[in-house]
Motif scaffolding. Structure first.
Motif, mmCIF file in Angstrom:
data_model
loop_
_atom_site.group_PDB
_atom_site.id
_atom_site.type_symbol
_atom_site.label_atom_id
_atom_site.label_comp_id
_atom_site.label_asym_id
_atom_site.label_seq_id
_atom_site.Cartn_x
_atom_site.Cartn_y
_atom_site.Cartn_z
ATOM 1 N N MET A 96 0.850 -1.202 0.000
ATOM 2 C CA MET A 96 0.000 0.000 0.000
ATOM 3 C C MET A 96 0.879 1.242 0.000
ATOM 4 S SD MET A 96 -3.144 1.094 0.065
ATOM 5 C CE MET A 96 -3.800 -0.573 0.261
ATOM 6 N N SER A 97 0.742 2.030 -1.039
ATOM 7 C CA SER A 97 1.537 3.252 -1.135
ATOM 8 C C SER A 97 1.125 4.230 -0.041
ATOM 9 C CB SER A 97 1.313 3.891 -2.506
ATOM 10 O OG SER A 97 1.596 5.270 -2.465
ATOM 11 N N GLN A 98 2.087 4.872 0.560
ATOM 12 C CA GLN A 98 1.772 5.865 1.582
ATOM 13 C C GLN A 98 2.537 7.151 1.321
ATOM 14 O OE1 GLN A 98 0.002 5.873 5.149
ATOM 15 N NE2 GLN A 98 -1.338 5.099 3.553
ATOM 16 N N ASN A 99 2.636 7.523 0.029
ATOM 17 C CA ASN A 99 3.199 8.819 -0.305
ATOM 18 C C ASN A 99 2.109 9.859 -0.153
ATOM 19 O OD1 ASN A 99 5.787 7.980 -1.068
ATOM 20 N ND2 ASN A 99 4.972 7.251 -3.034
ATOM 21 N N LEU A 100 2.343 10.799 0.737
ATOM 22 C CA LEU A 100 1.342 11.830 0.969
ATOM 23 C C LEU A 100 1.899 13.167 0.502
ATOM 24 C CD1 LEU A 100 0.278 10.746 4.578
ATOM 25 C CD2 LEU A 100 -0.704 10.048 2.395
ATOM 26 N N PHE A 101 1.100 13.894 -0.254
ATOM 27 C CA PHE A 101 1.558 15.161 -0.822
ATOM 28 C C PHE A 101 0.727 16.335 -0.317
ATOM 29 C CE2 PHE A 101 2.685 11.969 -4.070
ATOM 30 C CZ PHE A 101 4.054 12.180 -4.111
ATOM 31 N N ILE A 102 1.412 17.447 -0.115
ATOM 32 C CA ILE A 102 0.755 18.670 0.355
ATOM 33 C C ILE A 102 1.247 19.837 -0.497
ATOM 34 C CG2 ILE A 102 0.475 20.287 2.289
ATOM 35 C CD1 ILE A 102 1.298 17.895 4.142
ATOM 36 N N ARG A 103 0.336 20.688 -0.938
ATOM 37 C CA ARG A 103 0.735 21.914 -1.631
ATOM 38 C C ARG A 103 -0.164 23.043 -1.132
ATOM 39 N NH1 ARG A 103 2.687 23.022 -7.104
ATOM 40 N NH2 ARG A 103 3.615 20.952 -6.854
ATOM 41 N N GLU A 104 0.451 24.038 -0.507
ATOM 42 C CA GLU A 104 -0.343 25.174 -0.030
ATOM 43 C C GLU A 104 -0.283 26.302 -1.048
ATOM 44 O OE1 GLU A 104 -0.322 25.874 4.361
ATOM 45 O OE2 GLU A 104 1.472 24.623 4.286
ATOM 46 N N MET A 105 -1.432 26.811 -1.429
ATOM 47 C CA MET A 105 -1.478 27.877 -2.425
ATOM 48 C C MET A 105 -1.478 29.240 -1.730
ATOM 49 S SD MET A 105 -4.132 26.160 -5.163
ATOM 50 C CE MET A 105 -4.651 27.740 -5.855
ATOM 51 N N PRO A 106 -0.945 30.248 -2.406
ATOM 52 C CA PRO A 106 -0.869 31.580 -1.784
ATOM 53 C C PRO A 106 -2.231 32.126 -1.343
ATOM 54 C CG PRO A 106 0.442 31.520 -3.798
ATOM 55 C CD PRO A 106 -0.296 30.222 -3.733
ATOM 56 N N ASN A 107 -3.303 31.733 -2.021
ATOM 57 C CA ASN A 107 -4.617 32.269 -1.639
ATOM 58 C C ASN A 107 -5.226 31.556 -0.429
ATOM 59 O OD1 ASN A 107 -5.416 29.854 -2.707
ATOM 60 N ND2 ASN A 107 -6.729 30.710 -4.303
ATOM 61 N N GLY A 108 -4.495 30.582 0.156
ATOM 62 C CA GLY A 108 -4.983 29.955 1.382
ATOM 63 C C GLY A 108 -5.618 28.595 1.176
ATOM 64 N N MET A 109 -5.692 28.158 -0.078
ATOM 65 C CA MET A 109 -6.273 26.845 -0.371
ATOM 66 C C MET A 109 -5.168 25.793 -0.248
ATOM 67 S SD MET A 109 -8.342 26.092 -3.858
ATOM 68 C CE MET A 109 -9.310 24.595 -4.071
ATOM 69 N N THR A 110 -5.511 24.609 0.235
ATOM 70 C CA THR A 110 -4.511 23.550 0.368
ATOM 71 C C THR A 110 -4.880 22.350 -0.498
ATOM 72 O OG1 THR A 110 -4.123 24.239 2.640
ATOM 73 C CG2 THR A 110 -3.260 22.093 1.996
ATOM 74 N N LEU A 111 -3.897 21.846 -1.236
ATOM 75 C CA LEU A 111 -4.092 20.651 -2.056
ATOM 76 C C LEU A 111 -3.413 19.477 -1.361
ATOM 77 C CD1 LEU A 111 -3.091 22.089 -5.571
ATOM 78 C CD2 LEU A 111 -5.021 22.668 -4.097
ATOM 79 N N LEU A 112 -4.104 18.354 -1.299
ATOM 80 C CA LEU A 112 -3.570 17.162 -0.646
ATOM 81 C C LEU A 112 -3.730 15.982 -1.586
ATOM 82 C CD1 LEU A 112 -5.497 17.708 2.719
ATOM 83 C CD2 LEU A 112 -3.112 18.348 2.260
ATOM 84 N N GLY A 113 -2.775 15.051 -1.552
ATOM 85 C CA GLY A 113 -2.905 13.915 -2.458
ATOM 86 C C GLY A 113 -2.242 12.661 -1.944
ATOM 87 N N GLN A 114 -2.837 11.536 -2.298
ATOM 88 C CA GLN A 114 -2.230 10.242 -2.015
ATOM 89 C C GLN A 114 -2.431 9.320 -3.213
ATOM 90 O OE1 GLN A 114 -3.647 8.134 1.479
ATOM 91 N NE2 GLN A 114 -2.555 6.265 0.916
ATOM 92 N N PRO A 115 -1.353 9.092 -3.993
ATOM 93 C CA PRO A 115 -1.472 8.117 -5.079
ATOM 94 C C PRO A 115 -1.577 6.718 -4.469
ATOM 95 C CG PRO A 115 0.502 9.498 -5.306
ATOM 96 C CD PRO A 115 -0.011 9.680 -3.920
ATOM 97 N N MET A 116 -2.464 5.895 -5.007
ATOM 98 C CA MET A 116 -2.623 4.529 -4.502
ATOM 99 C C MET A 116 -2.456 3.558 -5.659
ATOM 100 S SD MET A 116 -5.901 5.396 -2.045
ATOM 101 C CE MET A 116 -6.428 3.706 -1.745
ATOM 102 N N GLU A 117 -1.754 2.462 -5.383
ATOM 103 C CA GLU A 117 -1.508 1.492 -6.449
ATOM 104 C C GLU A 117 -2.670 0.517 -6.607
ATOM 105 O OE1 GLU A 117 2.284 -0.186 -5.406
ATOM 106 O OE2 GLU A 117 3.109 1.849 -5.425
#
Lengths: 417, 417
Positions: free
Chosen positions: A1-22
């Motif tokens: 089970m992949s457990q790569n977790l990604f976070i990207r915070e945008m300047p306008n205050g919105m946050t992007l989150l991601g987890q690719p799963m195999e």
């Protein structure tokens, strides 16, 4: 089970989150927009529920028909949910369709049509849902319990009242919505068959010029608490109790979740054993942890007959109160096994994962891996569980009863008014 | 996504089915034992529901407490369901625990204790569930609809009646159960993180000497059909209609499922569009395909207010009847996309897969791969959909209404009594 977790915070205050799963084809998305039922202005209670409907009646250059056709064509299984501090938009689809679905959601959130003609049917549907509660006493009971337990208006019913729904106008709700939906605190989480860099690029493209300023903070008042009795000549009595617990970031959080499991985590749990198996008092009884950002509770509900209601209430309270007297090693081990198994199995669903990512970010401002959760559960000792049950004892209940007759609360159980 | 499907038929009539899935830790099991509610003898209606409870009150050398502790320790999320022709046992757990869970289920099915002392609480719980239907009109409506639509007793309510539950005795139910649970037609399906050869070896070891002869065939009588009206002074009216469809093996089966999707497969479906979006008559309306082995139907339900009930019923019937006039290429394409997306996403859940394997074997005596399902859906033409709607038109409805006032059925809609 992949457990790569990604976070990207945008300047306008919105946050992007991601987890690719195999090994999966689907990609699930959870989008939290910080405009929930607790933000409904006075006189517009229930507005967020109308809004949730209204936003799907046309957006960008699509009318209602085209918008819904487009989502259906993409095989998007979507649902909307009004939470205390957010509107939650969830959609599961094949990963190959995620980018098209995302483009539609950008229109729904940033450019909803919200035209006068579509307002009335949306209000009517919300009224119908409010009215249907009369035939669903268990759900009505739970809604009122959260309303009375949490500081006002954080747990307020998402339907408002008949009066507030009837007096809401399209123009008031539209300006509340368009002025209130801000990227500040918005979260968009995706999990499954995703291409994280492509997702980030597209999301930034769609949302980076979103600049609506944030809502004013909610003016929080003390909770109502107390004991509410709704007389109903039904064949069943619905008992619901809430008492205070710890929030997700608290050091005793995992002890709290294991306490929940000892009480209600399976057929061998204490509540099931004492109320159902030993005494045959109820068909079902359960105790559930629920949390807002700064407040949390244990919500315990049971349905029974009028004849058995008083004994059911007494035994429920007694079983919960005795948790502080200790738990056995076997109980703790069983609860850990259950909780870890549940977490792992839940981790296999793209929808559960995207919702969990969004929740983690909202509650903790970081993401927890499955390994972290698993070790945290493992490390809880019986002493910590007792410490939790002692510091957050099952008393001072907020209570809602629905049934033909009022019940007597045991001494010490009733919250001082 | 792995699509290796395995089948092993045992000499005693039990069938083992398996699908190893990559990238998952869980293994889900679905066990069908051919002793359902339709097998309940006269006077023991509802017996299968009591039995489902009773079987978990001790088995093999485990008492109730030890049995439930053991399942909880293994993190088994299990549920039991009484179907027309089967008891269905479902359990999801980590793959590493499957062999231990399987051993427990072998005891539950082959060596349930079924002692007198545990019978009474199980009967009480079933009675409580029956009584709770009075507060759940939508569920009550659906149960009665299936009962009236299917040939008797195939759709009979799993709860029997208050009288039959009260008159049931431990000894009668015990001999019905022990004499009736046969390996002939039993199915055990596993999906996920499984070791197929090891699973087969263990299952054969646990079940190969199970020899109980099969039940007598069910004595099937004509369906009741007709229109039932349950007067209830509720704020909502519940409308439910059933009409005939094709079974899973029929050449028009996929056309039937796409017809279901055109009518009710999303926000853009005809029923949602006409009843909810255009007219605001209902909060929700849906049309669901349901099948037994030799009988199938489309079950369409809606909840609305008394004022809107007659119009709701009229529009529901009109929308369904017009399906035979044709569907557009866009509607068909959208329905195909939705259905395929749903199938693929469902295929990612070990629980859904194990249930689907068991269902395929029961209905078709073979297993369908995702590719087969997908091509079959793709190959349906608009002509076939119209052919289906013409051969199995939406009329001759079996109807159940719950609400304050009776409604008038349009001409031709009522089934001849």
């Amino acid at each position: 089970m992949s457990q790569n977790l990604f976070i990207r915070e945008m300047p306008n205050g919105m946050t992007l989150l991601g987890q690719p799963m195999e090994g999966v084809s689907s990609a699930a998305m959870t989008l939290l927009v910080p405009l929930g039922s607790a933000h409904d202005p006075a006189g517009l209670e229930g507005g967020a529920s109308i809004l949730c409907e209204w936003m799907f009646r046309g957006a960008g250059d699509m009318d209602s028909r085209r918008l819904n056709d487009a989502l259906d064509e993409l095989g998007a299984e979507h649902s909307e949910c009004v939470l205390s501090e957010h509107l939650q938009f969830s959609s599961a689809q094949l990963g190959v369709n995620l980018h098209q679905v995302l483009r539609i959601y950008a229109d729904i959130i940033r450019r909803p049509t919200l035209d006068d003609a579509a307002f009335e049917p949306c209000r009517e549907l919300t009224l119908a849902d409010l009215e249907s509660l009369e035939d669903e006493p268990a759900r009505k009971c739970s809604l009122l319990l959260a309303e009375n337990f949490y500081p006002w208006p954080l747990g307020r019913s998402i339907y408002g009242s008949r009066e507030s729904l009837c007096s809401a106008s399209a123009s008031t709700l539209r300006s509340h919505a368009l002025g209130g939906m801000s990227p500040r605190g918005a979260i968009i989480a995706v999990a499954g068959n995703i291409d994280w860099p492509a997702f980030c690029a597209q999301t930034q493209d769609l949302f980076e010029d979103w600049r609506t300023p944030p809502q004013d903070p909610i003016n929080v008042q003390p909770a109502r608490r107390g004991c509410a009795f709704l007389k109903k000549d039904s064949s069943q009595v619905y008992i619901s109790l809430a008492h205070k617990s710890v929030t997700v970031g608290h050091k005793l959080y995992y002890a709290a979740r294991l306490a929940e499991s000892v009480l209600s985590g399976g057929m061998s749990s204490r509540l099931m054993d004492e109320l159902r198996d030993k005494r045959g008092l109820v068909y079902s009884v359960n105790s559930r942890y629920h949390s807002l950002k700064e407040h949390a509770g244990i919500f315990t509900t049971a349905g029974t007959t009028p004849q058995r209601a008083q004994q059911t209430l007494d035994v429920m309270i007694d079983v919960m109160a005795r948790l502080g007297e200790g738990v056995t090693d076997e109980e703790l081990a069983r609860s850990k096994a259950q909780l870890k198994s549940f977490l792992i199995m839940q981790g296999e669903s793209t929808s559960s994962r995207s919702a969990a990512l969004a929740g983690d970010w909202y509650f903790l401002r970081r993401l927890r891996t499955l390994d972290e959760l698993s070790s945290a559960v493992d490390s809880v000792t019986t002493d910590e569980l007792v410490e939790y049950a002692t510091q957050f004892p099952a008393r001072d209940f907020t209570v809602v009863l629905v049934g033909p007759d009022e019940l007597k609360l045991p001494r010490g159980a009733r919250h001082a008014l």
